[in-house]
Design an enzyme around this catalytic site. Sequence first.
Site, PDB file in Angstrom:
ATOM      1  N   ASN A  36      -7.083  -8.863   6.617  1.00  0.00           N
ATOM      2  CA  ASN A  36      -5.894  -8.845   7.463  1.00  0.00           C
ATOM      3  C   ASN A  36      -4.886  -7.818   6.921  1.00  0.00           C
ATOM      4  O   ASN A  36      -5.128  -7.188   5.885  1.00  0.00           O
ATOM      5  CB  ASN A  36      -5.292 -10.247   7.528  1.00  0.00           C
ATOM      6  CG  ASN A  36      -4.639 -10.652   6.213  1.00  0.00           C
ATOM      7  OD1 ASN A  36      -5.119 -10.308   5.129  1.00  0.00           O
ATOM      8  ND2 ASN A  36      -3.562 -11.397   6.289  1.00  0.00           N
ATOM      9  N   CYS A  79      -2.137  -7.681   5.174  1.00  0.00           N
ATOM     10  CA  CYS A  79      -1.625  -7.706   3.793  1.00  0.00           C
ATOM     11  C   CYS A  79      -2.696  -7.952   2.751  1.00  0.00           C
ATOM     12  O   CYS A  79      -2.394  -8.008   1.544  1.00  0.00           O
ATOM     13  CB  CYS A  79      -0.530  -8.762   3.676  1.00  0.00           C
ATOM     14  SG  CYS A  79       0.955  -8.336   4.604  1.00  0.00           S
ATOM     15  N   GLU A  86      -4.726 -10.567   2.072  1.00  0.00           N
ATOM     16  CA  GLU A  86      -5.037 -11.854   1.448  1.00  0.00           C
ATOM     17  C   GLU A  86      -6.140 -12.631   2.149  1.00  0.00           C
ATOM     18  O   GLU A  86      -6.725 -13.540   1.565  1.00  0.00           O
ATOM     19  CB  GLU A  86      -3.780 -12.725   1.353  1.00  0.00           C
ATOM     20  CG  GLU A  86      -3.342 -13.378   2.651  1.00  0.00           C
ATOM     21  CD  GLU A  86      -2.461 -12.505   3.510  1.00  0.00           C
ATOM     22  OE1 GLU A  86      -1.889 -13.002   4.494  1.00  0.00           O
ATOM     23  OE2 GLU A  86      -2.338 -11.301   3.185  1.00  0.00           O
TER      24      GLU A  86
END
Length: 577
Positions: A265, A267, A269
């Site tokens: 995704n 960012c 994580e």
Amino acid sequence: MNSEVLTAKLARREGRQVESAEELLHRVSGALGEVERRYGGDEAAVRRWTARYRALMEENRFWPSGRILNNSGTRQGQLASCFVLPLSDDFGSVFDTLKSAAGCHRSGGGTGFDLTPLRERGAPISTAEAGGASGPVSWLRLFDAETHVVAQGGKMRGANLASLSVRHPDIMEFIDAKRVVGRLHNFNISVAMDDAFMRAVEAREEIELVGPVPGRKARRIAATEIWQRVCENAWRTGDPGVLFVDAINRANPLLDHLGPIRTTNPCGEQTLYPYEASNLGSLNLAAFLLPDRSGIDWELLRETVGDAVRLLDSAIDASRYPEPRITEMARANRRLGLGVMGYADLLIALGVRYDSEDALGLIDRLGGVIRDSAWQASEALAQERGAYPNWPHSGRPTPARNCAITTIAPTGTISMVAGCSSGIEPRFAPVWNKDVLRSDGVSYADEDLVGELQQHAGLERGEALELLRHKPVDELPLPAHVTAPYRYAHEIPATWHVRTVARWQMYTDNAVSKTVNLPQACGADDVSDAFLEAWRLGCKGLSVYREGSRDRDLLTASHVTREPEPPRQSKRLTGEL
């Protein structure tokens, strides 16, 4: 709980009417509590779980993501924070994915894409009059434009991540894609690196670039040439980050059934398959401090983890996803994103330095309790609601409700709502400004340190704030044992940022998103050191941010920083590593 932030950022609006914090909590907990009926729950069960979900938020122990808070119980009803969408080397399918991306962005979700299947610039295509393929980066600009257009008509700006294999023939163009400030403003980019490439960097060997069209070998190139370009660009702009795909898939329970996971995704994580979605939420670790500040209420933490897992699992059922393929994949794997925030606050309250062995020991205890409690809750849910459909292919002996549970996400909005430090980040500075809510941003001060100055130095609040703006912590009129735990983002050596990521990763099913803050005067070799150490310690990916390397920083400290120096070259980049 900061009700002002909660309503300003996440409340529903109808004309001039703005939902109150009380109404928001009622809407969210009620919508998620209603999921109990799908599994045979009666009215008493609905009321019981509605009350428990509300207590998680009212007591500031756990907050679900902004998508859950904003969209639960509404006509839109899309509760996932993030998605990964596929790209295949076909003109029509690219535009099909573009349409899917617009649907995700319109509902507030971020998207990740792996560009590796797209043929390189100049490769032959079937259109006779064409001069050849335009390459992955050109398609990236199209998706960036879509995000900008959709964001103009919606409530919030969309976010994206694009990754490309380090072995793709267009890798150098991709690495340079954000070299010009402001270009691809709606994208983070990451280079997907395998272990063999990393060993080639260490051994100063060449690798072969291979096009996605079978049989098209492009050329050989020194691995260090690619590595150096990655590190120099990350030094200049913060992009690209790195994804260590072998580490990702060593921890992937569905590797044999669904193949490798190739991207994440926006960012970084959540490691996701194409069309997979994930909802997020984070525990506020500071809320579990015992009243006498002597330790942690472990039983309350275990109970909260169990309730949070049930809430996030219910959000999968309550969510109305942008399209059927996403619904099918989300419910086949039931991947969750249970994270933490307030970690730095907890350290300071316990008198523990962020960059210390004691902090790593605390991560071991916290991570183990959260991991074990989460899986116990998922196994109990599997007995009650059924295992996730792909569980028989996972190799896990005990049925579970979810293929993965824990993550470490950035928590920009919900940490502001909770009034705690973001994710596992250290506190940013004694006094800082955050570029949110108002045109001039919002000013913050480390209230704990302000309190120490008032107590130990007898200062008024205004005097304490003025002192924090002009003096470093070690020059404040405070005893050394008082100031010792107050460690800020740019004071912590990069190696400790990386060690913190790696230690949390040991207890995290998905991945860890954390910024490795670097001082403005560092060099590209410092970026290289951070990336190499992250790989050696088993991280699934890493991004760095050098202070002042973008045209506008989200967070700015009150102190004056030096002008950036040109990136230093070192033997680690140009010769020996």
